[in-house]
Design a protein around this motif. Structure first.
Motif, PDB file in Angstrom:
ATOM      1  N   ASP A 169       0.806  -1.276   0.053  1.00  0.00           N
ATOM      2  CA  ASP A 169       0.128   0.006   0.058  1.00  0.00           C
ATOM      3  C   ASP A 169       1.000   1.456  -0.018  1.00  0.00           C
ATOM      4  O   ASP A 169       1.993   1.193   0.616  1.00  0.00           O
ATOM      5  N   VAL A 170       0.227   2.257  -0.572  1.00  0.00           N
ATOM      6  CA  VAL A 170       1.287   3.530  -0.714  1.00  0.00           C
ATOM      7  C   VAL A 170       0.416   4.750  -0.333  1.00  0.00           C
ATOM      8  O   VAL A 170      -0.938   4.878  -0.652  1.00  0.00           O
ATOM      9  N   ILE A 171       1.049   5.791   0.151  1.00  0.00           N
ATOM     10  CA  ILE A 171       0.318   7.122   0.405  1.00  0.00           C
ATOM     11  C   ILE A 171       1.026   8.164  -0.662  1.00  0.00           C
ATOM     12  O   ILE A 171       2.266   8.242  -0.887  1.00  0.00           O
ATOM     13  N   ILE A 172       0.315   8.753  -1.274  1.00  0.00           N
ATOM     14  CA  ILE A 172       0.893  10.056  -2.197  1.00  0.00           C
ATOM     15  C   ILE A 172       0.461  11.143  -1.650  1.00  0.00           C
ATOM     16  O   ILE A 172      -0.774  11.484  -1.538  1.00  0.00           O
ATOM     17  N   GLN A 173       1.205  12.009  -1.304  1.00  0.00           N
ATOM     18  CA  GLN A 173       1.070  13.433  -0.672  1.00  0.00           C
ATOM     19  C   GLN A 173       1.578  14.587  -1.748  1.00  0.00           C
ATOM     20  O   GLN A 173       2.546  14.452  -2.297  1.00  0.00           O
ATOM     21  N   GLY A 174       0.546  15.406  -1.990  1.00  0.00           N
ATOM     22  CA  GLY A 174       1.004  16.423  -2.823  1.00  0.00           C
ATOM     23  C   GLY A 174       0.003  17.527  -2.847  1.00  0.00           C
ATOM     24  O   GLY A 174      -1.212  17.131  -2.589  1.00  0.00           O
ATOM     25  N   GLU A 175       0.586  18.898  -3.127  1.00  0.00           N
ATOM     26  CA  GLU A 175      -0.564  19.842  -3.220  1.00  0.00           C
ATOM     27  C   GLU A 175      -1.382  19.688  -4.273  1.00  0.00           C
ATOM     28  O   GLU A 175      -1.558  18.811  -5.154  1.00  0.00           O
ATOM     29  N   THR A 176      -2.841  20.395  -4.305  1.00  0.00           N
ATOM     30  CA  THR A 176      -3.764  20.403  -5.395  1.00  0.00           C
ATOM     31  C   THR A 176      -3.452  20.441  -6.516  1.00  0.00           C
ATOM     32  O   THR A 176      -2.516  21.473  -7.027  1.00  0.00           O
ATOM     33  N   GLY A 177      -3.492  19.565  -7.633  1.00  0.00           N
ATOM     34  CA  GLY A 177      -3.073  19.780  -9.017  1.00  0.00           C
ATOM     35  C   GLY A 177      -1.745  19.425  -9.381  1.00  0.00           C
ATOM     36  O   GLY A 177      -1.275  19.429 -10.318  1.00  0.00           O
ATOM     37  N   THR A 178      -1.215  18.710  -8.418  1.00  0.00           N
ATOM     38  CA  THR A 178       0.306  17.877  -8.423  1.00  0.00           C
ATOM     39  C   THR A 178       0.164  16.630  -9.346  1.00  0.00           C
ATOM     40  O   THR A 178       1.164  16.334  -9.792  1.00  0.00           O
ATOM     41  N   GLY A 179      -0.847  16.405  -9.543  1.00  0.00           N
ATOM     42  CA  GLY A 179      -0.840  14.908 -10.380  1.00  0.00           C
ATOM     43  C   GLY A 179      -0.966  13.808  -9.682  1.00  0.00           C
ATOM     44  O   GLY A 179      -0.572  12.777  -9.901  1.00  0.00           O
ATOM     45  N   LYS A 180      -1.559  13.607  -8.450  1.00  0.00           N
ATOM     46  CA  LYS A 180      -1.701  12.362  -7.419  1.00  0.00           C
ATOM     47  C   LYS A 180      -2.547  11.324  -8.053  1.00  0.00           C
ATOM     48  O   LYS A 180      -1.895   9.920  -8.140  1.00  0.00           O
ATOM     49  N   GLU A 181      -3.505  11.496  -8.931  1.00  0.00           N
ATOM     50  CA  GLU A 181      -4.135  10.361  -9.463  1.00  0.00           C
ATOM     51  C   GLU A 181      -3.420   9.824 -10.709  1.00  0.00           C
ATOM     52  O   GLU A 181      -3.184   8.652 -10.963  1.00  0.00           O
ATOM     53  N   VAL A 182      -2.777  10.872 -11.515  1.00  0.00           N
ATOM     54  CA  VAL A 182      -1.753  10.455 -12.594  1.00  0.00           C
ATOM     55  C   VAL A 182      -1.001   9.540 -11.996  1.00  0.00           C
ATOM     56  O   VAL A 182      -0.477   8.381 -12.546  1.00  0.00           O
ATOM     57  N   VAL A 183      -0.027   9.801 -11.057  1.00  0.00           N
ATOM     58  CA  VAL A 183       0.791   8.963 -10.222  1.00  0.00           C
ATOM     59  C   VAL A 183       0.387   7.481  -9.708  1.00  0.00           C
ATOM     60  O   VAL A 183       1.024   6.459 -10.000  1.00  0.00           O
ATOM     61  N   ALA A 184      -0.863   7.819  -9.097  1.00  0.00           N
ATOM     62  CA  ALA A 184      -1.451   6.599  -8.673  1.00  0.00           C
ATOM     63  C   ALA A 184      -1.734   5.481  -9.911  1.00  0.00           C
ATOM     64  O   ALA A 184      -1.602   4.286  -9.709  1.00  0.00           O
ATOM     65  N   ARG A 185      -2.329   6.074 -11.167  1.00  0.00           N
ATOM     66  CA  ARG A 185      -2.469   5.527 -12.165  1.00  0.00           C
ATOM     67  C   ARG A 185      -1.292   4.807 -12.708  1.00  0.00           C
ATOM     68  O   ARG A 185      -1.060   3.595 -13.293  1.00  0.00           O
ATOM     69  N   CYS A 186      -0.241   5.503 -12.612  1.00  0.00           N
ATOM     70  CA  CYS A 186       1.279   4.847 -13.059  1.00  0.00           C
ATOM     71  C   CYS A 186       1.615   3.598 -12.215  1.00  0.00           C
ATOM     72  O   CYS A 186       2.139   2.723 -12.768  1.00  0.00           O
ATOM     73  N   LEU A 187       1.476   3.850 -10.966  1.00  0.00           N
ATOM     74  CA  LEU A 187       1.875   2.788 -10.135  1.00  0.00           C
ATOM     75  C   LEU A 187       0.950   1.703 -10.387  1.00  0.00           C
ATOM     76  O   LEU A 187       1.493   0.245 -10.592  1.00  0.00           O
ATOM     77  N   HIS A 188      -0.210   1.665 -10.647  1.00  0.00           N
ATOM     78  CA  HIS A 188      -0.892   0.577 -11.245  1.00  0.00           C
ATOM     79  C   HIS A 188      -0.678  -0.074 -12.584  1.00  0.00           C
ATOM     80  O   HIS A 188      -0.250  -1.268 -12.660  1.00  0.00           O
ATOM     81  N   ASP A 189      -0.272   0.664 -13.403  1.00  0.00           N
ATOM     82  CA  ASP A 189       0.111   0.514 -14.804  1.00  0.00           C
ATOM     83  C   ASP A 189       1.339  -0.241 -14.834  1.00  0.00           C
ATOM     84  O   ASP A 189       1.584  -1.201 -15.800  1.00  0.00           O
ATOM     85  N   PHE A 190       2.455   0.152 -13.901  1.00  0.00           N
ATOM     86  CA  PHE A 190       3.538  -0.460 -13.891  1.00  0.00           C
ATOM     87  C   PHE A 190       3.835  -1.722 -12.937  1.00  0.00           C
ATOM     88  O   PHE A 190       5.047  -1.986 -12.625  1.00  0.00           O
ATOM     89  N   SER A 191       2.750  -1.950 -12.590  1.00  0.00           N
ATOM     90  CA  SER A 191       2.537  -3.045 -11.459  1.00  0.00           C
ATOM     91  C   SER A 191       2.340  -4.360 -12.019  1.00  0.00           C
ATOM     92  O   SER A 191       1.700  -4.613 -13.264  1.00  0.00           O
TER      93      SER A 191
END
Length: 450
Positions: A169-191
């Motif tokens: 499991d992972v926590i992604i922290q970042g300000e609004t608009g930094t692309g947290k969902e994009v990063v989450a999708r990358c974690l999924h797609d490269f797993s």
């Protein structure tokens, strides 16, 4: 570092030789051409970073050479030099993509300074072009999804590749608009779960009374209005990845139940006693520091510790160096294709505004600005700084206020003097050269349209 390649174009041999000698002593790698045709041959052969050209030359002018160079290689920075002050010509040259427009006589040190700035921009443009080629050649690569050559983003990409291979499991922290969902999708797609579902749910957007049904599902008749069976987000994401976005907005009571599901990897639909086994990765995204929230009692500490096996901190755009330019150009190209608009290179002044802007809304704000710019919702004559300032909640700084004030004075005086440059110089008490430079820098035309 490789010396900056500079091409001098002038039909007067004395001028060419003098410039060649001065710039060579200043550390540049200099070549020269006597006319536009010879210059274009050298542009194709050597691809210099900077071209310095006289405007008035036989057969083909410097303005025509500028157009030809930009068609051949838009990354080359072109500096035009003339012995005749002509404001409309200077404005046209800048709008056609010239980096700068100098009037003779000029100080040699001034030219060196302009060349260095032009070379820096050309290098940025070439890095951007190389990046776009890589994106076009393989969007499946992580660098094509998380764009930006900065060290901060390189570290994020390397961390994601490490985490993606580990089923945790992972926590992604970042300000609004930094692309947290994009990063989450990358974690999924490269797993190893890439073939499974990716399910995203915004915890802050679900009413407290519905969050259990939304996350865990419910059986028919479990409560008033539940006419049928509903599969919850946990169950729907089984064998894949579940993103709990804005998890800090989840009610504390729901957090306790989510903790139990995450620990046991079992879920019960509301109104059922049957436990459904889960095999999924949980990603929690947040715009706040969850550790501080837990210490303050606003977030369950046990849930934070359970999720905090791995943490990805996304840097805000203002801390990513020149990434803003790369991202803007990328989104601008996508928008121009989407809106069927011509792909035009960014003006040097636009590039400066993009790099200087703070981007409080981060990548989301930048993408919206690129879309507006592509659609032409701001006139092309309007500066990028004006476009960005219209959406910037921060008050403009002193430089922007002074520039706006000067622009207004000059435009008003042009209207009063019927666009007579000589009359404006007299009325404002400034030399013609000073007025010309200010009009070019501020984007003021003799029509007064700004």
């Amino acid at each position: 570092m490789t010396p900056t390649a500079v091409l001098i174009v002038d039909d007067e041999g004395i001028v060419r030789n003098a410039l060649n000698q001065w710039l060579s002593l200043s550390g540049f790698a200099v070549s020269a051409a006597a006319n536009a045709r010879e210059a274009m041959a050298k542009v194709v052969e050597t691809r210099p970073l900077v071209v310095i050209s006289d405007v008035r030359m036989p057969f083909q002018s410097g303005l025509e050479l500028l157009t030809a160079i930009k068609e051949q290689d838009p990354t080359i920075a072109v500096i035009l030099i003339t012995g005749h002050g002509d404001v409309p010509m200077a404005v046209k040259a800048m709008r056609d993509g010239a980096f700068d427009f100098l009037q003779k006589p000029y100080e040699p040190e001034q030219l060196v300074s302009v060349i260095e700035r032009a070379a820096n921009q050309a290098r940025l443009q070439r890095e951007l072009l190389d990046l776009r080629r890589r994106l076009d050649g393989g969007s499946e690569q992580l660098a094509g999804r998380l764009i930006g050559p900065s060290r901060a983003m390189e570290e994020v990409r390397n961390l994601l590749l490490d985490i993606a291979a580990i089923d945790t499991d992972v926590i992604i922290q970042g300000e609004t608009g930094t692309g947290k969902e994009v990063v989450a999708r990358c974690l999924h797609d490269f797993s190893s779960r890439a073939q499974g579902p990716f399910v995203a749910v915004n915890c802050a957007a679900i009413p407290a009374e519905l969050i259990e049904s939304e996350l865990f599902g419910h059986e028919s008749g479990a409560f008033t209005g539940s006419a049928g069976v509903r599969i919850g987000k946990f169950e729907f994401a089984n064998h894949g990845t579940l993103l709990l976005d804005e998890i800090e907005g989840m009610p504390l009571l729901a957090q306790a139940k989510v903790l139990r599901v995450i620990q046991e990897r079992m879920v019960e639909r509301v109104g059922s006693n049957r436990q459904i086994p889960l095999d999924l990765r949980i990603i929690a995204a947040t715009k706040v520091n969850l550790e501080r929230e837990a210490n303050a009692g606003r977030f369950r500490a046990d849930l934070y510790f359970r999720l905090n096996t791995a943490t990805v901190d996304l840097p805000p755009l203002r801390e990513r160096g020149d990434d803003a330019l790369f991202l803007f150009q990328h989104f601008l190209a996508l928008a121009q294709r989407r809106f069927n608009k011509p792909e035009l290179p960014l003006h040097p002044a636009d590039i400066g505004s993009i790099l200087a802007h703070e981007w409080p809304g981060n990548v989301r704000e930048l993408k919206a600005a690129a879309d507006r710019f592509a659609m032409g919702l701001s006139r092309r004559e309007q500066s990028m700084s004006a476009l960005l300032g219209a959406n910037d909640p921060i008050e403009p700084g002193l430089a922007e206020r002074v520039a706006s004030y000067e622009r207004g004075i000059i435009e008003e005086e042009l209207r009063r003097q019927n666009n007579s440059i000589a009359a404006v110089c007299l009325a404002l008490g400034v030399p013609r050269r000073t007025l010309t430079e200010k009009m070019t820098r501020l984007g003021v035309t003799r029509s007064g349209s700004g």
